[in-house]
Design a protein around this motif. Structure first.
Motif, mmCIF file in Angstrom:
data_model
loop_
_atom_site.group_PDB
_atom_site.id
_atom_site.type_symbol
_atom_site.label_atom_id
_atom_site.label_comp_id
_atom_site.label_asym_id
_atom_site.label_seq_id
_atom_site.Cartn_x
_atom_site.Cartn_y
_atom_site.Cartn_z
ATOM 1 N N TYR A 50 5.609 4.521 4.659
ATOM 2 C CA TYR A 50 5.874 3.247 5.335
ATOM 3 C C TYR A 50 5.468 3.354 6.805
ATOM 4 N N GLN A 320 10.047 -6.253 -3.423
ATOM 5 C CA GLN A 320 9.541 -7.313 -2.563
ATOM 6 C C GLN A 320 10.398 -8.565 -2.737
ATOM 7 N N SER A 359 6.627 -6.371 8.400
ATOM 8 C CA SER A 359 5.205 -6.514 8.725
ATOM 9 C C SER A 359 4.320 -6.404 7.487
ATOM 10 N N SER A 360 4.828 -5.785 6.410
ATOM 11 C CA SER A 360 4.021 -5.668 5.189
ATOM 12 C C SER A 360 3.769 -7.015 4.529
ATOM 13 N N LYS A 363 0.570 -7.276 6.511
ATOM 14 C CA LYS A 363 -0.245 -6.051 6.535
ATOM 15 C C LYS A 363 0.230 -5.180 5.375
ATOM 16 N N SER A 364 -0.367 -5.394 4.213
ATOM 17 C CA SER A 364 0.167 -4.840 2.970
ATOM 18 C C SER A 364 0.228 -3.321 2.964
ATOM 19 N N ASP A 365 -0.659 -2.656 3.703
ATOM 20 C CA ASP A 365 -0.647 -1.195 3.668
ATOM 21 C C ASP A 365 0.455 -0.580 4.527
ATOM 22 N N ASP A 366 1.322 -1.402 5.112
ATOM 23 C CA ASP A 366 2.481 -0.876 5.834
ATOM 24 C C ASP A 366 3.567 -0.382 4.888
ATOM 25 N N ALA A 367 3.407 -0.646 3.583
ATOM 26 C CA ALA A 367 4.377 -0.184 2.592
ATOM 27 C C ALA A 367 3.635 0.108 1.289
ATOM 28 N N GLU A 372 8.524 -2.929 0.502
ATOM 29 C CA GLU A 372 8.474 -3.588 1.809
ATOM 30 C C GLU A 372 9.026 -2.650 2.873
ATOM 31 N N ASN A 373 8.521 -2.815 4.093
ATOM 32 C CA ASN A 373 9.031 -2.024 5.230
ATOM 33 C C ASN A 373 9.959 -2.911 6.052
#
Length: 489
Positions: A50, A320, A359-360, A363-367, A372-373
């Protein structure tokens, strides 16, 4: 004529911005940062797959960032991009009300009229007042020093002074909001903006009702790459202009000779300079870096009440939630009691208002996929020696129970990763005295106008930028402090 040298203490957002502005003016600029990274509070952390923005998560007034690139003759879009949010925030109330704060003013007014007992006209009336406060204060009190004679010799300054009563400084934010709205949910909605500079809406002046204008009129934005991208892009710009960043370089002393700043002592070396600019909290600047000169301390300012702090849980969540957005607020049932805990009892109530940033969502690659982050923050008192380990454990339990109840899901069972930031670690990582996020509070009528100047009145060639000095805390105001310093230089 030899190039003048500017020494900057701290690579927070204001220190970086000041470095860029002085480099544009032709200075040789050297920045000394105690940490091994730039950004101060505006950084990120990564753990267990994350990524989290560690500090500021709301981005407004992007033009102040763009301006730095334009000044340097660069295209901001080559360095830094962002998108405007259609939905600023989702609000959840204990009575089951859920408000979607649309960026579009008409849609927001319709939402308020549909979900509360307030007519749309009440929102428009409030927005008009908020805009008026901004127009009176912006160019005079925010973009210029209040400590220079020439500020008061300008026509626009005189016009603003003549309209001073219209900035609503003689009543509290809560009193003003009760005059605009009858529905307590909307009063609470707008009272919350006092927390944007670490203040108490039941004490802070209604002048702070300027803050909703910055968010609603100018919009809220999401930065590609997360908030960390602001720091990264500005450091890249500064370095391209020849600014020299020195990390792991805590400053030990500001060298003063004949009441003139002459340089810095770092790791027992003396670095000479023509100017010294401190992006360090003004309290630590005087108490640590100028400890040899107690007679030069502005005691009244250093003794002012500090702003609130924050307790942040960075949670990796193995699910999510479609009902959540980038920014989410879960209000307490009794707002006044919450602020009494923070400001009078110096502890945390059992029902804190929760800010949840994810933020995910953008910005999906944050988690990891399907996760989810969660950046989960509550307002807490600054550190005066409380038992933070006990308070953190109680707060974690209360937050998990509140979110579980309002979201209909056992949140505790979904947490796969946790990191924590509290007032102690905020002070340790960012040299923010007592972990206060915004320097001094604005809990008196004119406290916001009585912050420390951007230039020392007693030490020549010593300047100050950042959230602990004029015009205040938060990304936009920190960037404006850099503008004021550069203009003064």
């Amino acid at each position: 004529m030899p190039q003048k040298k500017a020494l900057i203490i701290g690579a927070g957002i204001a220190g970086i911005a000041t470095a860029i502005r002085l480099a544009v003016k032709g200075f040789e600029v050297v920045v000394f940062e105690a940490n091994d990274y730039a950004g101060g509070k505006l950084t990120s952390i990564s753990k267990d797959g994350y990524r989290f923005d560690a500090g500021p998560s709301l981005f407004t007034m992007p033009q102040y960032v763009d301006e730095l690139f334009t000044l340097a003759g660069k295209n901001p879009r080559d360095y830094f991009n962002y998108q405007k949010l259609d939905v600023v925030c989702q609000y959840f109330y204990e009575d089951g009300t859920r408000l979607t704060a649309y960026a579009d003013e008409q849609k927001l007014a319709n939402e308020v009229a549909d979900k509360t007992d307030e007519p749309a006209t009440a929102l428009f009336k409030f927005a008009s007042n908020s805009g008026r406060i901004y127009r009176i204060t912006n160019h005079v009190f925010l973009e210029r020093s209040l400590h220079r004679l020439k500020t008061y010799l300008r026509v626009d300054t005189l016009k603003s002074i003549l309209r001073l009563l219209q900035i609503d400084a003689l009543r509290t934010m809560h009193q003003a909001n009760r005059s605009f709205f009858k529905d307590k949910r909307m009063v609470q909605y707008f009272d919350r903006y006092a927390t944007y500079n670490g203040s108490n809406p039941y004490l802070a002046p209604a002048t702070l009702n300027v803050i909703p204008h910055l968010e609603q009129h100018y919009g809220a934005w999401f930065t590609e790459g997360g908030m960390q991208a602001i720091t990264d892009s500005l450091v890249k710009l500064a370095e391209s202009m020849g600014v020299n960043f020195n990390y792991n370089s805590p400053v030990q002393e500001i060298i003063v000779e004949g009441r003139c700043a002459k340089g810095l002592r770092i790791k027992d070396d003396v670095i000479a300079g023509d100017l010294v600019i401190s992006n360090m909290d003004v309290w630590f600047t005087y108490q640590k870096l100028l400890s040899k000169y107690p007679q030069l301390k502005p005691l009244r300012i250093l003794q002012q009440e500090r702003s609130s702090s924050a307790l942040i849980f960075y949670w990796g969540i193995s699910k999510q939630f479609s009902q959540l957005d980038l920014h989410n607020i879960f209000f307490s049932a009794d707002y006044e009691a919450e602020f009494k805990h923070i400001w009078q009892e110096k502890n945390i109530g059992s029902d804190p208002t929760i800010y949840l940033n994810i933020s995910s969502k953008y910005k999906s690659d944050d988690a990891p996929a399907g996760h989810e982050n969660w950046f989960v923050m509550i307002n807490v008192p600054h550190n005066t020696g409380q038992d933070w380990d006990m308070l953190i454990n109680e707060a974690r339990r209360n937050i998990q129970q509140k979110l579980s109840r309002l979201l209909g899901e056992d949140i505790k069972s979904l947490i796969t990763s946790e990191s924590i930031l509290d007032p102690r670690s905020i002070e340790g990582k960012t040299s923010s005295y007592q972990g206060s996020l915004y320097g001094n509070s604005s809990n008196t009528q004119f406290a916001a106008f009585l912050r420390h100047s951007n230039r020392s009145a007693k030490i020549k060639n010593l300047y100050f930028c950042g959230g602990s000095v004029h015009p205040g805390g938060g990304i936009p105001l920190a960037l404006l402090s850099a503008k004021i310093v550069a203009d003064w230089v």
